[in-house]
Scaffold this motif. Sequence first.
Motif, mmCIF file in Angstrom:
data_model
loop_
_atom_site.group_PDB
_atom_site.id
_atom_site.type_symbol
_atom_site.label_atom_id
_atom_site.label_comp_id
_atom_site.label_asym_id
_atom_site.label_seq_id
_atom_site.Cartn_x
_atom_site.Cartn_y
_atom_site.Cartn_z
ATOM 1 N N SER A 76 0.858 -1.192 0.000
ATOM 2 C CA SER A 76 0.000 0.000 0.000
ATOM 3 C C SER A 76 0.890 1.237 0.000
ATOM 4 C CB SER A 76 -0.899 0.009 1.241
ATOM 5 O OG SER A 76 -0.138 0.273 2.405
ATOM 6 N N ALA A 77 0.298 2.360 -0.338
ATOM 7 C CA ALA A 77 1.042 3.623 -0.321
ATOM 8 C C ALA A 77 1.563 3.910 1.086
ATOM 9 C CB ALA A 77 0.152 4.762 -0.811
ATOM 10 N N LYS A 78 0.775 3.577 2.091
ATOM 11 C CA LYS A 78 1.187 3.814 3.481
ATOM 12 C C LYS A 78 2.427 2.995 3.816
ATOM 13 C CE LYS A 78 -0.747 4.061 8.123
ATOM 14 N NZ LYS A 78 -1.974 3.871 8.906
ATOM 15 N N THR A 79 2.427 1.730 3.440
ATOM 16 C CA THR A 79 3.584 0.874 3.692
ATOM 17 C C THR A 79 4.797 1.346 2.899
ATOM 18 O OG1 THR A 79 2.172 -1.025 4.179
ATOM 19 C CG2 THR A 79 4.438 -1.509 3.558
ATOM 20 N N ALA A 80 4.567 1.811 1.674
ATOM 21 C CA ALA A 80 5.661 2.302 0.829
ATOM 22 C C ALA A 80 6.216 3.625 1.343
ATOM 23 C CB ALA A 80 5.184 2.460 -0.611
ATOM 24 N N GLY A 81 5.432 4.335 2.150
ATOM 25 C CA GLY A 81 5.902 5.589 2.728
ATOM 26 C C GLY A 81 5.381 6.835 2.048
ATOM 27 N N ALA A 82 4.703 6.683 0.925
ATOM 28 C CA ALA A 82 4.128 7.827 0.221
ATOM 29 C C ALA A 82 3.220 7.326 -0.892
ATOM 30 C CB ALA A 82 5.218 8.706 -0.375
ATOM 31 N N SER A 83 2.312 8.163 -1.309
ATOM 32 C CA SER A 83 1.427 7.814 -2.414
ATOM 33 C C SER A 83 2.143 8.084 -3.737
ATOM 34 C CB SER A 83 0.140 8.636 -2.352
ATOM 35 O OG SER A 83 -0.738 8.283 -3.401
ATOM 36 N N PRO A 84 2.286 7.073 -4.583
ATOM 37 C CA PRO A 84 2.946 7.287 -5.866
ATOM 38 C C PRO A 84 2.037 7.944 -6.901
ATOM 39 C CG PRO A 84 2.257 5.020 -5.687
ATOM 40 C CD PRO A 84 1.913 5.688 -4.382
ATOM 41 N N THR A 85 0.800 8.157 -6.526
ATOM 42 C CA THR A 85 -0.174 8.723 -7.454
ATOM 43 C C THR A 85 -1.170 9.570 -6.680
ATOM 44 O OG1 THR A 85 -1.699 8.158 -9.241
ATOM 45 C CG2 THR A 85 -1.794 6.775 -7.299
ATOM 46 N N THR A 86 -1.883 10.408 -7.401
ATOM 47 C CA THR A 86 -2.967 11.183 -6.796
ATOM 48 C C THR A 86 -4.230 10.899 -7.588
ATOM 49 O OG1 THR A 86 -1.453 12.922 -6.101
ATOM 50 C CG2 THR A 86 -3.770 13.507 -6.244
ATOM 51 N N LEU A 87 -5.301 10.630 -6.871
ATOM 52 C CA LEU A 87 -6.598 10.379 -7.496
ATOM 53 C C LEU A 87 -7.409 11.670 -7.421
ATOM 54 C CD1 LEU A 87 -6.561 7.180 -5.534
ATOM 55 C CD2 LEU A 87 -6.961 7.099 -7.996
ATOM 56 N N TYR A 88 -8.008 12.072 -8.539
ATOM 57 C CA TYR A 88 -8.772 13.315 -8.622
ATOM 58 C C TYR A 88 -10.240 12.932 -8.726
ATOM 59 C CZ TYR A 88 -9.462 18.273 -9.832
ATOM 60 O OH TYR A 88 -9.813 19.603 -9.833
ATOM 61 N N MET A 110 -4.625 19.646 2.102
ATOM 62 C CA MET A 110 -4.841 21.006 1.620
ATOM 63 C C MET A 110 -6.286 21.379 1.919
ATOM 64 S SD MET A 110 -4.643 22.568 -2.259
ATOM 65 C CE MET A 110 -6.352 22.245 -2.710
ATOM 66 N N PRO A 111 -6.500 22.526 2.556
ATOM 67 C CA PRO A 111 -7.884 22.917 2.824
ATOM 68 C C PRO A 111 -8.645 23.151 1.517
ATOM 69 C CG PRO A 111 -6.373 24.704 3.377
ATOM 70 C CD PRO A 111 -5.532 23.528 2.986
ATOM 71 N N VAL A 112 -9.935 23.003 1.584
ATOM 72 C CA VAL A 112 -10.773 23.231 0.408
ATOM 73 C C VAL A 112 -10.629 24.690 -0.012
ATOM 74 C CG1 VAL A 112 -13.127 23.178 -0.496
ATOM 75 C CG2 VAL A 112 -12.348 21.382 1.075
ATOM 76 N N THR A 113 -10.306 24.871 -1.289
ATOM 77 C CA THR A 113 -9.983 26.196 -1.837
ATOM 78 C C THR A 113 -10.509 26.307 -3.262
ATOM 79 O OG1 THR A 113 -7.902 26.103 -0.604
ATOM 80 C CG2 THR A 113 -8.033 27.732 -2.353
ATOM 81 N N CYS A 121 -11.310 22.698 -4.671
ATOM 82 C CA CYS A 121 -10.586 21.469 -4.342
ATOM 83 C C CYS A 121 -10.086 21.441 -2.912
ATOM 84 C CB CYS A 121 -9.350 21.322 -5.230
ATOM 85 S SG CYS A 121 -9.660 21.287 -6.970
ATOM 86 N N GLY A 122 -9.988 20.245 -2.393
ATOM 87 C CA GLY A 122 -9.302 19.985 -1.132
ATOM 88 C C GLY A 122 -8.593 18.660 -1.294
ATOM 89 N N ASP A 128 -4.993 4.296 3.862
ATOM 90 C CA ASP A 128 -3.976 3.448 3.250
ATOM 91 C C ASP A 128 -2.847 4.246 2.613
ATOM 92 O OD1 ASP A 128 -4.350 0.440 3.348
ATOM 93 O OD2 ASP A 128 -6.393 1.134 3.007
ATOM 94 N N GLY A 129 -2.876 5.574 2.781
ATOM 95 C CA GLY A 129 -1.778 6.401 2.310
ATOM 96 C C GLY A 129 -1.931 6.977 0.921
ATOM 97 N N TYR A 130 -3.076 6.762 0.256
ATOM 98 C CA TYR A 130 -3.269 7.299 -1.090
ATOM 99 C C TYR A 130 -3.743 8.747 -1.024
ATOM 100 C CZ TYR A 130 -2.490 2.699 -2.890
ATOM 101 O OH TYR A 130 -1.896 1.504 -3.192
ATOM 102 N N ALA A 131 -3.178 9.573 -1.905
ATOM 103 C CA ALA A 131 -3.541 10.985 -1.976
ATOM 104 C C ALA A 131 -4.762 11.154 -2.876
ATOM 105 C CB ALA A 131 -2.365 11.791 -2.531
ATOM 106 N N TRP A 132 -5.725 11.904 -2.399
ATOM 107 C CA TRP A 132 -6.954 12.201 -3.143
ATOM 108 C C TRP A 132 -7.127 13.708 -3.219
ATOM 109 C CZ3 TRP A 132 -10.662 8.554 -4.860
ATOM 110 C CH2 TRP A 132 -10.396 7.227 -4.485
ATOM 111 N N TRP A 133 -7.323 14.224 -4.414
ATOM 112 C CA TRP A 133 -7.798 15.589 -4.606
ATOM 113 C C TRP A 133 -9.290 15.449 -4.853
ATOM 114 C CZ3 TRP A 133 -5.645 20.631 -6.081
ATOM 115 C CH2 TRP A 133 -4.346 20.806 -5.595
ATOM 116 N N VAL A 134 -10.077 16.076 -4.013
ATOM 117 C CA VAL A 134 -11.531 16.031 -4.134
ATOM 118 C C VAL A 134 -11.962 17.403 -4.653
ATOM 119 C CG1 VAL A 134 -13.692 15.600 -2.912
ATOM 120 C CG2 VAL A 134 -11.593 14.419 -2.191
ATOM 121 N N ALA A 135 -12.846 17.415 -5.643
ATOM 122 C CA ALA A 135 -13.184 18.681 -6.293
ATOM 123 C C ALA A 135 -14.663 18.765 -6.654
ATOM 124 C CB ALA A 135 -12.351 18.840 -7.566
ATOM 125 N N THR A 136 -15.124 19.996 -6.767
ATOM 126 C CA THR A 136 -16.430 20.314 -7.344
ATOM 127 C C THR A 136 -16.164 21.345 -8.434
ATOM 128 O OG1 THR A 136 -17.583 19.914 -5.255
ATOM 129 C CG2 THR A 136 -18.733 21.259 -6.896
#
Length: 168
Positions: A76-88, A110-113, A121-122, A128-136
């Motif tokens: 998992s990204a957490k076990t690897a120490g960082a997320s190798p990708t970002t999900l939008y 990142m705060p919602v901006t 986005c925020g 599990d350590g994966y980075a997510w950009w959540v957007a409207t």
Amino acid sequence: MPKKIDPLNKKQYGALTPMLTVADVKAAANFYQKAFGFAKRGIMNGPDGKPMHAELALRGMTLMLGPESPQMGTRSAKTAGASPTTLYLLTENVDKVVATAVKLGATPQMPVTDMFWGDRCGSVVDPDGYAWWVATHKAEPTPQEMKKAMKEQARAQQAAAAASGSSS
């Protein structure tokens, strides 16, 4: 006559299906359902009775989950120490979705901006350590408007960084 099989399986999948390696398939599936609104398509248990594969769906898109497996080289990204990708992830209400994800165990990044390209986005890191950009999606600026807003946003971020650096 045998049934014709679609080699691309377009009924179930798009051209690209993300498959995330997670520490606990069932827990991750529950998090993604509650935090981001995915629907559970199914969870398959392996010979040992533990979940070995999950499929979730959201607006015609599939997300697969699989467990960490040192013998297969998956972590998992957490076990690897960082997320190798970002999900939008585009949602109807970014503020609500980010708040829910954090309440359920995601770490805010990142705060919602309001962003210069027209999305609000925020960002969070899931359990599990994966980075997510959540957007409207809020606006459709022209290229010229985007360029101007990008410069303004960069100036504001630099000013904020300078102010926080000088107050320490």
